[in-house]
Design an enzyme around this catalytic site. Structure first.
Site, PDB file in Angstrom:
ATOM      1  N   ALA A  14      29.326  39.355  37.575  1.00 12.75           N
ATOM      2  CA  ALA A  14      27.548  38.914  36.620  1.00 12.75           C
ATOM      3  C   ALA A  14      27.743  39.832  35.617  1.00 12.75           C
ATOM      4  CB  ALA A  14      26.344  38.710  37.961  1.00 12.75           C
ATOM      5  N   ARG A  16      29.212  41.100  33.190  1.00 10.61           N
ATOM      6  CA  ARG A  16      29.794  40.265  31.775  1.00 10.61           C
ATOM      7  C   ARG A  16      29.903  38.543  31.639  1.00 10.61           C
ATOM      8  NH1 ARG A  16      35.630  42.898  30.581  1.00 10.61           N
ATOM      9  NH2 ARG A  16      36.327  40.558  32.066  1.00 10.61           N
ATOM     10  N   ASP A  63      33.674  43.991  45.244  1.00  8.99           N
ATOM     11  CA  ASP A  63      34.241  43.155  44.906  1.00  8.99           C
ATOM     12  C   ASP A  63      34.716  41.722  46.523  1.00  8.99           C
ATOM     13  OD1 ASP A  63      36.913  41.920  45.472  1.00  8.99           O
ATOM     14  OD2 ASP A  63      37.937  44.173  45.131  1.00  8.99           O
ATOM     15  N   VAL A  64      34.521  40.456  45.839  1.00  4.86           N
ATOM     16  CA  VAL A  64      34.516  39.596  46.329  1.00  4.86           C
ATOM     17  C   VAL A  64      35.357  39.153  47.499  1.00  4.86           C
ATOM     18  CG1 VAL A  64      33.148  38.387  44.395  1.00  4.86           C
ATOM     19  CG2 VAL A  64      35.767  38.484  45.122  1.00  4.86           C
ATOM     20  N   TYR A 154      45.928  30.076  38.748  1.00  2.04           N
ATOM     21  CA  TYR A 154      44.657  29.929  38.885  1.00  2.04           C
ATOM     22  C   TYR A 154      43.856  28.429  38.886  1.00  2.04           C
ATOM     23  CZ  TYR A 154      40.714  30.224  35.829  1.00  2.04           C
ATOM     24  OH  TYR A 154      39.164  30.259  34.742  1.00  2.04           O
ATOM     25  N   THR A 156      45.760  26.445  40.897  1.00  7.52           N
ATOM     26  CA  THR A 156      45.053  25.787  42.120  1.00  7.52           C
ATOM     27  C   THR A 156      43.927  26.512  43.105  1.00  7.52           C
ATOM     28  OG1 THR A 156      47.738  25.934  42.208  1.00  7.52           O
ATOM     29  CG2 THR A 156      47.191  25.978  44.550  1.00  7.52           C
ATOM     30  N   ALA A 157      44.243  27.507  42.570  1.00  3.26           N
ATOM     31  CA  ALA A 157      42.642  28.546  43.178  1.00  3.26           C
ATOM     32  C   ALA A 157      41.766  27.875  42.899  1.00  3.26           C
ATOM     33  CB  ALA A 157      42.732  30.291  42.653  1.00  3.26           C
ATOM     34  N   LYS A 158      41.522  27.489  41.308  1.00  4.26           N
ATOM     35  CA  LYS A 158      40.296  26.837  40.893  1.00  4.26           C
ATOM     36  C   LYS A 158      39.907  25.566  41.814  1.00  4.26           C
ATOM     37  CE  LYS A 158      38.475  29.005  38.586  1.00  4.26           C
ATOM     38  NZ  LYS A 158      37.191  30.316  38.544  1.00  4.26           N
TER      39      LYS A 158
END
Ligand code: NDP
Length: 256
Positions: A14, A16, A63-64, A154, A156-158
């Protein structure tokens, strides 16, 4: 009082872009917001700006992929509880499926998918223990259900995030934790700059997506336009939607 008055929200990534816009809209609606972003990001400055606007906000360097439990604990320690989680942190880079090493390919999956899972689990434990329900909103992408070259990592992850939305919505419905997603199309944020080029400013983008209206609304979204959809899904107005992902793309994915 706004529609999120008395609520405590944790928004990842969050400092930016879309995450910052979500934090701004949440503060406008009365929520206290914990901004979680990488050390060295603009997270502290973003939180300070929100406080200057009269809101309640704080920043935790996190870091997530590693700090899900810690960021949830920091939120509860600072604001006393947790009602809303927005899984927004994400990264994008081009990755040729044949040429990219598996470790490099996996980085996007790690941040976007595993990150969302770890943060959801940490937040879900707190929400279940509180016994007052909750809201989780996953910032997905139209890439999650569309194909694209150089982007198998990207996309695949989404797509996996959208499945996480469906599955956890079913699993945690008995706890009144509603889980939904927002899938943006093109958004005018720093993520649009890939390999030093802002894709929204290229002649190709302007010709195809704007002039020829491949995006029917003929422009990219502003981050606030995504944040308003996230806010609705996080609010009490959203009381009977769970497990779904709302597409916010100016009509891009309904055309061909
Ligand atoms: P930005 O790159 O502008 O912001 C992403 C933020 O996430 C940055 O502050 C970044 O930190 C942070 N971040 C990256 N990795 C981590 C991590 N491991 N842990 C915590 N924070 C992290 O992106 P957007 O605002 O554009 O994107 C937000 C979300 O929206 C992403 O999930 C993205 O995939 C999605 N999205 C964006 C679209 C667009 O066109 N912009 C379209 C569709 C979806 P730092 O700056 O320090 O790297």
């Amino acid at each position: 009082m706004g529609e999120l008055g008395g609520k405590v929200a944790l928004v990842t990534g969050a400092a930016r872009g879309i995450g910052r816009a979500v934090a701004e809209v949440f503060v406008r609606e009365g929520a206290a917001v914990m901004i979680a972003d990488l050390a060295g990001s603009d997270g502290a400055a973003t939180a300070a700006t929100l406080c200057d606007m009269g809101g309640q906000a704080a920043y935790t360097a996190a870091d997530v992929t590693q700090d899900a439990e810690a960021m949830v604990a920091a939120t509860v320690k600072y604001f006393g509880r947790l009602d809303i989680l927005v899984n927004n942190a994400g990264i994008f880079y081009n990755a040729d499926a044949l040429a990219t090493s598996f470790d490099d390919w996996l980085k996007a999956v790690d941040v976007i998918f595993y990150g969302a899972f770890h943060c959801s689990r940490a937040a879900g434990r707190v929400m279940v223990a509180q016994g007052q329900g909750g809201r989780i909103v996953n910032v997905s992408s139209i890439n999650g259900f569309l194909g694209m070259g150089q982007s198998s990592h990207y996309n695949t992850a989404k797509g996996a995030v959208d499945q996480l939305t469906r599955c956890l919505a079913v699993e945690w419905a008995p706890h009144n934790i509603l889980i939904n997603g927002v899938a943006p199309g093109f958004v005018d944020t720093p993520m649009s700059i890939v390999d030093g080029v802002n894709e929204l400013e290229t002649p190709d983008f302007q010709e195809i997506y704007v002039r020829r209206r491949r995006i029917p609304l003929a422009r990219a979204a502003q981050p606030t336009e995504i944040a308003e959809a996230v806010c609705f899904l996080a609010s009490p107005r959203c009381s009977y939607i769970t497990g779904h992902t709302i597409v916010v793309d100016g009509g891009l994915s309904v055309t061909f």
